[in-house]
Scaffold this motif. Structure first.
Motif, PDB file in Angstrom:
ATOM      1  N   GLU A   1      49.063  37.711  54.275  1.00  0.00           N
ATOM      2  CA  GLU A   1      47.491  38.447  53.124  1.00  0.00           C
ATOM      3  C   GLU A   1      48.605  39.086  52.224  1.00  0.00           C
ATOM      4  O   GLU A   1      49.728  39.810  51.917  1.00  0.00           O
ATOM      5  CB  GLU A   1      46.678  38.245  53.556  1.00  0.00           C
ATOM      6  N   PRO A   2      47.820  38.818  51.036  1.00  0.00           N
ATOM      7  CA  PRO A   2      46.930  37.749  50.543  1.00  0.00           C
ATOM      8  C   PRO A   2      47.705  35.842  50.593  1.00  0.00           C
ATOM      9  O   PRO A   2      49.320  36.098  50.130  1.00  0.00           O
ATOM     10  CB  PRO A   2      46.491  37.906  49.531  1.00  0.00           C
TER      11      PRO A   2
ATOM     12  N   PRO B   1      55.283  36.157  41.368  1.00  0.00           N
ATOM     13  CA  PRO B   1      54.526  36.097  42.387  1.00  0.00           C
ATOM     14  C   PRO B   1      55.236  37.251  43.495  1.00  0.00           C
ATOM     15  O   PRO B   1      54.331  37.851  44.742  1.00  0.00           O
ATOM     16  CB  PRO B   1      54.769  35.238  43.016  1.00  0.00           C
ATOM     17  N   MET B   2      56.307  37.765  43.417  1.00  0.00           N
ATOM     18  CA  MET B   2      57.411  38.370  45.028  1.00  0.00           C
ATOM     19  C   MET B   2      56.530  40.160  44.801  1.00  0.00           C
ATOM     20  O   MET B   2      56.216  40.427  46.035  1.00  0.00           O
ATOM     21  CB  MET B   2      58.933  37.924  45.013  1.00  0.00           C
ATOM     22  N   THR B   3      56.545  40.170  43.205  1.00  0.00           N
ATOM     23  CA  THR B   3      56.436  41.274  43.296  1.00  0.00           C
ATOM     24  C   THR B   3      54.741  41.649  43.648  1.00  0.00           C
ATOM     25  O   THR B   3      53.966  42.766  44.446  1.00  0.00           O
ATOM     26  CB  THR B   3      55.827  41.852  41.507  1.00  0.00           C
ATOM     27  N   ALA B   4      54.098  40.936  43.515  1.00  0.00           N
ATOM     28  CA  ALA B   4      52.401  40.658  43.799  1.00  0.00           C
ATOM     29  C   ALA B   4      52.621  41.006  45.725  1.00  0.00           C
ATOM     30  O   ALA B   4      51.619  41.677  46.122  1.00  0.00           O
ATOM     31  CB  ALA B   4      51.834  39.970  43.183  1.00  0.00           C
TER      32      ALA B   4
ATOM     33  N   ASP C   1      46.585  40.135  45.347  1.00  0.00           N
ATOM     34  CA  ASP C   1      46.369  38.938  44.989  1.00  0.00           C
ATOM     35  C   ASP C   1      46.164  39.064  43.287  1.00  0.00           C
ATOM     36  O   ASP C   1      45.196  39.627  42.998  1.00  0.00           O
ATOM     37  CB  ASP C   1      44.983  38.111  44.981  1.00  0.00           C
ATOM     38  N   VAL C   2      46.946  39.012  42.193  1.00  0.00           N
ATOM     39  CA  VAL C   2      46.937  39.558  40.848  1.00  0.00           C
ATOM     40  C   VAL C   2      46.052  38.641  39.824  1.00  0.00           C
ATOM     41  O   VAL C   2      46.193  37.767  39.047  1.00  0.00           O
ATOM     42  CB  VAL C   2      47.576  39.778  40.167  1.00  0.00           C
ATOM     43  N   SER C   3      45.951  37.172  40.583  1.00  0.00           N
ATOM     44  CA  SER C   3      45.496  36.024  40.253  1.00  0.00           C
ATOM     45  C   SER C   3      43.492  36.438  39.130  1.00  0.00           C
ATOM     46  O   SER C   3      44.032  35.070  38.043  1.00  0.00           O
ATOM     47  CB  SER C   3      44.699  34.895  41.351  1.00  0.00           C
ATOM     48  N   ALA C   4      43.947  37.353  39.431  1.00  0.00           N
ATOM     49  CA  ALA C   4      42.444  37.286  38.161  1.00  0.00           C
ATOM     50  C   ALA C   4      42.988  37.603  36.750  1.00  0.00           C
ATOM     51  O   ALA C   4      43.054  37.709  35.931  1.00  0.00           O
ATOM     52  CB  ALA C   4      41.041  37.478  38.667  1.00  0.00           C
ATOM     53  N   PRO C   5      44.263  39.408  36.646  1.00  0.00           N
ATOM     54  CA  PRO C   5      44.573  38.948  35.848  1.00  0.00           C
ATOM     55  C   PRO C   5      45.788  38.577  35.059  1.00  0.00           C
ATOM     56  O   PRO C   5      45.541  38.517  33.940  1.00  0.00           O
ATOM     57  CB  PRO C   5      44.889  40.725  35.943  1.00  0.00           C
ATOM     58  N   MET C   6      45.842  37.469  35.813  1.00  0.00           N
ATOM     59  CA  MET C   6      47.291  36.526  35.352  1.00  0.00           C
ATOM     60  C   MET C   6      46.757  35.649  34.733  1.00  0.00           C
ATOM     61  O   MET C   6      47.739  35.203  34.268  1.00  0.00           O
ATOM     62  CB  MET C   6      48.439  36.129  36.545  1.00  0.00           C
ATOM     63  N   LYS C   7      45.643  35.429  34.397  1.00  0.00           N
ATOM     64  CA  LYS C   7      44.447  34.537  33.353  1.00  0.00           C
ATOM     65  C   LYS C   7      44.825  35.146  32.020  1.00  0.00           C
ATOM     66  O   LYS C   7      44.499  34.506  31.413  1.00  0.00           O
ATOM     67  CB  LYS C   7      42.841  34.701  34.265  1.00  0.00           C
ATOM     68  N   ASP C   8      45.100  36.255  32.004  1.00  0.00           N
ATOM     69  CA  ASP C   8      44.893  37.414  30.593  1.00  0.00           C
ATOM     70  C   ASP C   8      46.360  36.917  30.094  1.00  0.00           C
ATOM     71  O   ASP C   8      47.438  37.768  30.790  1.00  0.00           O
ATOM     72  CB  ASP C   8      44.511  38.445  30.652  1.00  0.00           C
TER      73      ASP C   8
ATOM     74  N   VAL D   1      41.103  44.214  31.568  1.00  0.00           N
ATOM     75  CA  VAL D   1      41.373  43.307  32.229  1.00  0.00           C
ATOM     76  C   VAL D   1      42.137  44.395  33.022  1.00  0.00           C
ATOM     77  O   VAL D   1      42.945  44.494  34.367  1.00  0.00           O
ATOM     78  CB  VAL D   1      42.565  42.778  31.572  1.00  0.00           C
ATOM     79  N   GLY D   2      42.965  45.680  32.755  1.00  0.00           N
ATOM     80  CA  GLY D   2      43.795  46.438  33.076  1.00  0.00           C
ATOM     81  C   GLY D   2      42.849  46.981  34.098  1.00  0.00           C
ATOM     82  O   GLY D   2      42.916  48.275  35.605  1.00  0.00           O
ATOM     83  N   GLN D   3      41.423  47.042  34.647  1.00  0.00           N
ATOM     84  CA  GLN D   3      40.802  47.761  35.702  1.00  0.00           C
ATOM     85  C   GLN D   3      40.948  46.696  36.766  1.00  0.00           C
ATOM     86  O   GLN D   3      39.783  47.135  37.863  1.00  0.00           O
ATOM     87  CB  GLN D   3      39.166  47.706  34.701  1.00  0.00           C
ATOM     88  N   LEU D   4      40.706  45.608  36.884  1.00  0.00           N
ATOM     89  CA  LEU D   4      40.568  44.627  37.690  1.00  0.00           C
ATOM     90  C   LEU D   4      41.572  44.946  39.137  1.00  0.00           C
ATOM     91  O   LEU D   4      42.512  45.862  38.479  1.00  0.00           O
ATOM     92  CB  LEU D   4      41.206  43.324  37.133  1.00  0.00           C
ATOM     93  N   GLU D   5      41.575  45.103  39.988  1.00  0.00           N
ATOM     94  CA  GLU D   5      41.738  45.096  40.889  1.00  0.00           C
ATOM     95  C   GLU D   5      43.097  44.422  41.339  1.00  0.00           C
ATOM     96  O   GLU D   5      43.828  43.668  41.075  1.00  0.00           O
ATOM     97  CB  GLU D   5      41.206  44.607  42.197  1.00  0.00           C
ATOM     98  N   GLY D   6      43.377  45.906  41.531  1.00  0.00           N
ATOM     99  CA  GLY D   6      45.998  45.556  41.814  1.00  0.00           C
ATOM    100  C   GLY D   6      46.327  45.360  39.570  1.00  0.00           C
ATOM    101  O   GLY D   6      47.454  45.559  40.383  1.00  0.00           O
ATOM    102  N   ALA D   7      45.697  45.789  39.302  1.00  0.00           N
ATOM    103  CA  ALA D   7      46.367  44.967  37.396  1.00  0.00           C
ATOM    104  C   ALA D   7      47.168  46.294  37.323  1.00  0.00           C
ATOM    105  O   ALA D   7      48.020  46.088  37.162  1.00  0.00           O
ATOM    106  CB  ALA D   7      45.504  45.074  36.953  1.00  0.00           C
ATOM    107  N   ALA D   8      46.771  47.355  37.897  1.00  0.00           N
ATOM    108  CA  ALA D   8      47.345  48.518  36.936  1.00  0.00           C
ATOM    109  C   ALA D   8      48.434  49.208  38.471  1.00  0.00           C
ATOM    110  O   ALA D   8      49.973  49.331  37.819  1.00  0.00           O
ATOM    111  CB  ALA D   8      46.662  50.211  37.962  1.00  0.00           C
ATOM    112  N   SER D   9      48.456  49.364  39.332  1.00  0.00           N
ATOM    113  CA  SER D   9      49.639  48.466  40.578  1.00  0.00           C
ATOM    114  C   SER D   9      50.440  48.089  40.501  1.00  0.00           C
ATOM    115  O   SER D   9      52.091  48.036  40.700  1.00  0.00           O
ATOM    116  CB  SER D   9      48.918  48.848  42.365  1.00  0.00           C
ATOM    117  N   TYR D  10      50.186  46.620  39.870  1.00  0.00           N
ATOM    118  CA  TYR D  10      51.300  45.735  39.718  1.00  0.00           C
ATOM    119  C   TYR D  10      52.024  45.598  38.295  1.00  0.00           C
ATOM    120  O   TYR D  10      52.918  45.679  38.726  1.00  0.00           O
ATOM    121  CB  TYR D  10      50.363  44.071  39.093  1.00  0.00           C
ATOM    122  N   LEU D  11      51.946  46.251  37.721  1.00  0.00           N
ATOM    123  CA  LEU D  11      52.249  46.595  35.907  1.00  0.00           C
ATOM    124  C   LEU D  11      52.799  48.046  36.543  1.00  0.00           C
ATOM    125  O   LEU D  11      55.087  47.948  35.865  1.00  0.00           O
ATOM    126  CB  LEU D  11      51.311  46.928  35.218  1.00  0.00           C
ATOM    127  N   GLU D  12      52.727  48.705  37.403  1.00  0.00           N
ATOM    128  CA  GLU D  12      53.595  50.159  37.442  1.00  0.00           C
ATOM    129  C   GLU D  12      54.780  49.506  38.510  1.00  0.00           C
ATOM    130  O   GLU D  12      55.994  50.131  38.112  1.00  0.00           O
ATOM    131  CB  GLU D  12      52.769  50.739  38.899  1.00  0.00           C
TER     132      GLU D  12
END
Length: 314
Positions: free
Chosen positions: A117-118, A160-163, A169-176, A254-265
């Protein structure tokens, strides 16, 4: 955890590649450094998926070699072609078309990766991996293109590998648009770092003309040093843009969406991991009969834990 994973990956490669190449060559490939790739670039990978992803990433380097006919003189053109077809079927999960033990075990590994998962992230990583396999072209284009380099080096898979490694699941911030661009910039930056560091081992010893430095030198009719300088300047600009984008994104909704900060870090580790992997892996060292001084990777040195670019010889 990393040391255990690396040793497991070395053993897995030695056994699986040993079904294709003579034992000595298989052992040499297994110990040439590809086993460290995942642990270096995605050190925060969730433990349940680390080992399987590590072997699949390491095995992808062997697929790169086979697709480039690196062992054609050892196993022959027909065997090489059959291997590539078997590998693609294994990645697709087409079990009824598989004819070898290594192909079936590779399919098993992909089924395991797909179970994590996800589900949407696992599916996207597999889809991008298959697209990469299907569109990979060993021959370079007429002119250097960052878009071509990004795609042919597996850039779209990295997102997607990084996620996947973090279970996000960074599909929401990826819309930005800015968020997507930041991830792409970090990935392209890591690919160009690869080109600088691996130039000696990859180009001089294997005539890998897709390297950004070689293509820039050819396209612009400039010296090797001038081409290195241009690519390094591009790396610096991408790095600055990624950092500024990340700051802006993290202070936005966008940065407050779940997973966004961890993904970019996590892309900080991808960038530094790629640098250290290519700087230390035996895969990119000069051959023993090189006319250049030393036997380390091209154009770099490591001092106080940092990878530094140095002047390229003419």
């Amino acid at each position: 955890m990393s040391e255990i994973t690396i040793e497991y990956t070395v053993d897995w490669l030695s056994r699986i590649v040993g079904q294709v190449l003579p034992a000595a060559l298989a052992e040499s490939f297994a110990r040439n450094g590809t086993a460290i790739f995942t642990s270096y670039c995605w050190p925060d990978t969730l433990p349940d998926r680390l080992r399987t992803l590590s072997v699949m990433n390491a095995f992808a380097f062997f697929a790169d070699d086979m697709g480039s006919n690196a062992y054609g003189d050892v196993i022959g053109a027909e065997a090489t072609r059959s291997w590539v077809i078997e590998y693609i079927y294994a990645c697709m999960g087409e079990r009824r078309k598989l004819t070898t033990p290594w192909g079936k075990e590779t399919a098993d590994a992909w089924e395991e990766l797909a179970s994590f998962e996800p589900a949407a992230t696992s599916a996207l990583m597999r889809k991008e991996w298959l697209t990469w396999m299907a569109t990979y072209a060993p021959a370079p284009p007429q002119e250097f293109s960052e878009a071509d380099r990004y795609a042919n080096a597996g850039g779209p898979v990295t997102l997607p590998m990084t996620a996947f490694c973090l279970g996000l699941d960074v599909s929401a911030p990826m819309k930005d648009r800015a968020f997507r661009q930041a991830a792409k910039d970090a990935t392209l930056l890591s690919i160009l770092i690869n080109d600088v560091i691996s130039l000696g081992g990859e180009v001089i010893n294997k005539d890998e003309s897709r390297n950004a430095i070689i293509m820039t030198m050819r396209d612009r009719q400039i010296t090797l040093q001038q081409a290195v300088d241009l690519v390094c300047d591009r790396i610096a600009r991408l790095r600055n843009r990624f950092l500024s984008q990340r700051i802006a994104i993290l202070s936005s909704p966008v940065g407050q969406l779940e997973g966004a900060a961890s993904y970019l870090e996590a892309f900080e580790y991808v960038i530094t991991g790629v640098a250290f992997y290519h700087a230390t892996s035996g895969r990119y060292k000069f051959s023993p009969n090189s006319t250049w001084e030393g036997s380390g990777p091209a154009f770099i040195k490591i001092r106080d834990g940092q990878v530094l670019a140095v002047a390229a010889p003419e």
